[in-house]
Design a protein around this motif. Structure first.
Motif, PDB file in Angstrom:
ATOM      1  N   THR A  46     -69.386 -43.982  -3.861  1.00 33.69           N
ATOM      2  CA  THR A  46     -69.120 -45.631  -3.815  1.00 33.69           C
ATOM      3  C   THR A  46     -70.268 -46.078  -3.140  1.00 33.69           C
ATOM      4  O   THR A  46     -70.903 -46.959  -4.073  1.00 33.69           O
ATOM      5  CB  THR A  46     -67.938 -45.920  -2.810  1.00 33.69           C
ATOM      6  OG1 THR A  46     -66.849 -45.201  -3.089  1.00 33.69           O
ATOM      7  CG2 THR A  46     -67.864 -47.321  -2.649  1.00 33.69           C
ATOM      8  N   VAL A  47     -71.082 -45.594  -2.054  1.00 28.95           N
ATOM      9  CA  VAL A  47     -72.164 -46.394  -1.395  1.00 28.95           C
ATOM     10  C   VAL A  47     -73.412 -46.070  -2.274  1.00 28.95           C
ATOM     11  O   VAL A  47     -73.974 -47.085  -2.869  1.00 28.95           O
ATOM     12  CB  VAL A  47     -72.428 -45.968  -0.279  1.00 28.95           C
ATOM     13  CG1 VAL A  47     -73.795 -46.588   0.508  1.00 28.95           C
ATOM     14  CG2 VAL A  47     -71.233 -46.170   0.850  1.00 28.95           C
ATOM     15  N   ILE A  49     -73.907 -44.969  -5.461  1.00 29.05           N
ATOM     16  CA  ILE A  49     -73.982 -45.357  -6.900  1.00 29.05           C
ATOM     17  C   ILE A  49     -74.261 -47.002  -7.207  1.00 29.05           C
ATOM     18  O   ILE A  49     -74.399 -47.274  -7.934  1.00 29.05           O
ATOM     19  CB  ILE A  49     -72.696 -45.019  -7.759  1.00 29.05           C
ATOM     20  CG1 ILE A  49     -71.672 -45.853  -7.073  1.00 29.05           C
ATOM     21  CG2 ILE A  49     -72.707 -43.622  -7.553  1.00 29.05           C
ATOM     22  CD1 ILE A  49     -70.405 -45.406  -7.975  1.00 29.05           C
ATOM     23  N   ASP A  50     -74.245 -47.686  -6.097  1.00 28.97           N
ATOM     24  CA  ASP A  50     -74.312 -49.206  -6.050  1.00 28.97           C
ATOM     25  C   ASP A  50     -75.900 -49.313  -6.005  1.00 28.97           C
ATOM     26  O   ASP A  50     -76.327 -49.126  -4.764  1.00 28.97           O
ATOM     27  CB  ASP A  50     -73.472 -49.829  -5.039  1.00 28.97           C
ATOM     28  CG  ASP A  50     -73.562 -51.340  -5.104  1.00 28.97           C
ATOM     29  OD1 ASP A  50     -74.593 -51.741  -5.675  1.00 28.97           O
ATOM     30  OD2 ASP A  50     -72.921 -51.880  -4.216  1.00 28.97           O
ATOM     31  N   LYS A  51     -76.607 -49.850  -6.914  1.00 30.69           N
ATOM     32  CA  LYS A  51     -78.015 -50.086  -6.729  1.00 30.69           C
ATOM     33  C   LYS A  51     -78.498 -51.104  -5.625  1.00 30.69           C
ATOM     34  O   LYS A  51     -79.505 -50.864  -5.098  1.00 30.69           O
ATOM     35  CB  LYS A  51     -78.513 -50.605  -7.990  1.00 30.69           C
ATOM     36  CG  LYS A  51     -78.414 -49.639  -9.230  1.00 30.69           C
ATOM     37  CD  LYS A  51     -79.002 -50.058 -10.506  1.00 30.69           C
ATOM     38  CE  LYS A  51     -78.815 -49.008 -11.663  1.00 30.69           C
ATOM     39  NZ  LYS A  51     -79.099 -49.583 -12.864  1.00 30.69           N
ATOM     40  N   ASN A  52     -77.522 -51.877  -5.121  1.00 23.75           N
ATOM     41  CA  ASN A  52     -77.816 -52.793  -4.433  1.00 23.75           C
ATOM     42  C   ASN A  52     -77.165 -52.473  -2.984  1.00 23.75           C
ATOM     43  O   ASN A  52     -76.825 -53.500  -2.203  1.00 23.75           O
ATOM     44  CB  ASN A  52     -77.338 -54.171  -4.740  1.00 23.75           C
ATOM     45  CG  ASN A  52     -78.040 -54.711  -5.859  1.00 23.75           C
ATOM     46  OD1 ASN A  52     -79.338 -54.354  -5.898  1.00 23.75           O
ATOM     47  ND2 ASN A  52     -77.324 -55.461  -6.749  1.00 23.75           N
ATOM     48  N   PHE A  53     -77.040 -51.262  -2.577  1.00 22.80           N
ATOM     49  CA  PHE A  53     -76.248 -50.903  -1.407  1.00 22.80           C
ATOM     50  C   PHE A  53     -76.963 -50.966  -0.031  1.00 22.80           C
ATOM     51  O   PHE A  53     -78.085 -51.151  -0.200  1.00 22.80           O
ATOM     52  CB  PHE A  53     -75.909 -49.413  -1.298  1.00 22.80           C
ATOM     53  CG  PHE A  53     -76.895 -48.434  -1.141  1.00 22.80           C
ATOM     54  CD1 PHE A  53     -77.309 -48.134  -0.139  1.00 22.80           C
ATOM     55  CD2 PHE A  53     -77.738 -47.889  -2.061  1.00 22.80           C
ATOM     56  CE1 PHE A  53     -78.343 -47.224   0.409  1.00 22.80           C
ATOM     57  CE2 PHE A  53     -78.762 -46.898  -1.972  1.00 22.80           C
ATOM     58  CZ  PHE A  53     -79.064 -46.965  -0.900  1.00 22.80           C
TER      59      PHE A  53
END
Length: 578
Positions: A46-47, A49-53
């Motif tokens: 979840t965290v 794979i988000d490019k803007n994490f």
């Protein structure tokens, strides 16, 4: 619930708070191990794979996991430390109760038992039992939480892959069970071999004087080498199964990992699961294997522990055949009049009578000697007085009070016994004499030793009264040990005495010294003497001659010689009675 089950659980009662705290910590530690893979799955799936994490999420999760590690550490520490301490407390309670029960059982019980077996029930059996008390509930709780927790979590991720991974568990469980049993048997044989080695060492060292007197040192070394070789072969066999067990377990762990990796990769390629799910599966593999091992260990532990508990209860449920009546009273102001009235005795219902219709009246302060051939019942008559054995028929009275109505401790406190086989406990001479009365001062101990003609030889020893006696008094001669036993009775100062062939094993010089001590001790006390050498009882006020038919002759030395009966026959033949 059976009485034994209630008894089993009763040992938790004094430590219930500690037990609950132990289980609570075990639950927390087991739960935390299930949380870590879920956090890692969240990070990777979840965290990241988000490019803007937000990088702060990783730091927060990191801190959270560190906190969990600290909590897990504290919980595991509590379980390992306080949990084991609880087990030791319970072991202490069990051992105290069993040892206390041993003290209540009469001679008839010990006549049928082996000392080594009784010791084993106090040590090995109780160790297995307390391991079950401590680890049993804990292992069940941890196993259930980890196993079903992992299954539920993995099933929510992907049921197909979960079933594939869990398909290995029954096969692995059967493997662990089979080789675990093989290992247990092998290690049990190891313990038996260690026991054989210990028995060989004990036998050799106890009889080292005999070994050396016959020059059989080489023979004993060969016998020891033989036992040692058997132990090596037994250890080799146990390591054979241990090697298969650990290598097989490692192989199963790898197989489950490989299966999860292969099928997980296939499922990823078909978009059934993602990489984070596969990572979680791989991390949970240890959570599946560990509870299986714990549960199988518990089954073995349960068998051993319950066997130990059954052996513990076997002894604890033996009722002492000699115990105080509810209305029993103390024996006070003892004059020392003794009466045997129609006394009969046999060791059990199936055996023949050892004594039958014994009638004997002894006046206060009277010196009575019992003589007769081996098996006539001399020692038995004396053993019935302090109730080491219970009369089968008739009654024994002290000062017109039935000894069954007197408290056992009070009865025995008023009877002093000097035996042929003197037992000295490990410790100093001072400690051994003081065994007659624990509250005696050093001056009273020394006075008792002087009365027993022991003070002189004690002062010649390197450390005097603080000299260590050695195991069973091995550092002292037979005469010296006998005088210490007499000093012990002097210190006790009882109104009634029993001399059980006290000089039979001594040389002439030692016999003369000990005889003087015995006669000094007997003054103004009711005394029963079992005579081995007739020369030692010529001055007895009354001599009773025993045969298989009971008391057949009574009188003084001169009166019995004039009767020209059995006593005269013994005396004229110069026979030493045994």
């Amino acid at each position: 619930m059976s009485s034994r089950a209630k008894k089993f659980l009763s040992y938790y009662r004094p430590y219930l708070r500690l037990f609950i705290a132990d289980l609570f910590c075990a639950v927390i530690a087991a739960t935390i191990t299930l949380v870590f893979p879920m956090i890692i799955r969240y990070l990777t799936g979840t965290v990241l794979i988000d490019k803007n994490f937000d990088i702060s999420i990783i730091y927060k999760l990191g801190i959270f996991m560190i906190v969990l590690v600290i909590i897990e550490y504290l919980c595991n520490y509590f379980v390992a430390y306080q949990g084991h301490v609880m087990g030791v407390y319970m072991e202490r309670d069990l051992r105290n109760e069993l040892f206390q029960h041993y003290q209540k059982l009469s001679f008839s019980f010990y006549d049928e038992q082996k000392t080594g077996q009784l010791m084993s029930r106090l040590t090995n059996d109780l160790f297995s039992l307390t391991e079950l008390y401590h680890h049993g509930p804990e292992d069940i709780v941890i196993s259930l939480i980890k196993f079903f927790g992992a299954f539920i979590i993995l099933a929510t991720i992907n049921l197909q892959l979960t079933l594939i991974v869990f398909a290995f568990i029954p096969v692995m469980g059967a493997f662990i069970y089979y080789y675990n049993r093989k290992m247990k048997r092998a290690f049990k044989r190891n313990r038996q071999r260690v026991g054989d080695i210990n028995a060989r060492i004990e036998d050799n060292l106890s009889g080292i004087r005999v070994v050396k007197s016959f020059g059989n040192e080489d023979y004993e070394v060969d016998r020891f080498h033989d036992e040692n070789t058997k132990y090596v072969n037994s250890k080799r066999n146990s390591y054979y199964y241990m090697g298969k067990f650990h290598s097989g377990l490692g192989a199963f762990t790898s197989l489950i990992t490989v299966a999860a990796a292969i099928f997980g990769s296939v499922f990823i390629s078909k978009d059934i699961i993602n990489t984070a799910d596969l990572v979680a599966f791989l991390l949970y593999i240890n959570n599946l294997i560990d509870p299986v091992k714990k549960f199988i260990n518990f089954t073995e532990q349960f068998q051993e522990g319950i066997t130990g508990f059954e052996r513990f209860m076997e002894v604890l449920e033996i009722e002492p055949d000699i115990k105080d009546k509810k209305e029993a009273h103390d024996l006070v102001n003892v004059e020392g009049a003794i009466k045997y009235h129609n006394v009969g005795f046999k060791y059990n219902s199936k055996s023949d009578y050892v004594l039958k219709d014994i009638n004997l009246n002894i006046e206060p302060g009277e010196y009575i000697a019992l003589v007769g051939s081996s098996g006539a019942g001399k020692t038995t008559i004396c053993s019935l007085l302090p109730r080491f054995y219970e009369v089968t028929e008739g009654e024994i009275l002290i000062d017109n009070q039935n000894i069954k109505d007197i408290k056992l401790n009070s009865l025995r406190q008023n009877i002093g016994i000097v035996q042929q086989d003197v037992y000295l406990f490990a410790g100093t001479i001072l400690d051994n004499i003081r065994y007659g009365r624990f509250d005696a001062s050093d001056e009273e101990v020394i006075e008792a030793a002087k009365k027993a003609n022991a003070h002189e030889f004690i002062m010649e020893l390197p450390e005097g009264y603080n000299t260590d006696c050695g195991q069973r008094g091995v550092k002292l001669s037979g005469g010296q040990k006998q005088r210490l036993s007499i000093a012990r009775v002097f210190l006790k100062n009882p109104p009634i005495l029993i001399f059980d062939e006290a000089t039979s094993a001594l040389d002439n010089e030692s016999e003369h010294i000990v005889q003087e001590s015995l006669e000094s001790l007997a003054k103004n006390r009711t005394t029963l003497v079992i005579a081995h050498r007739l020369s030692t009882i010529k001055n007895a006020k009354r001599i009773c001659v025993l045969s298989n038919e009971g008391i057949v002759e009574e009188g003084t030395h001169e009166e019995l010689l004039k009767k020209n009966g059995q006593y005269a026959g013994f005396y004229n033949l110069g026979k030493n009675l045994t």
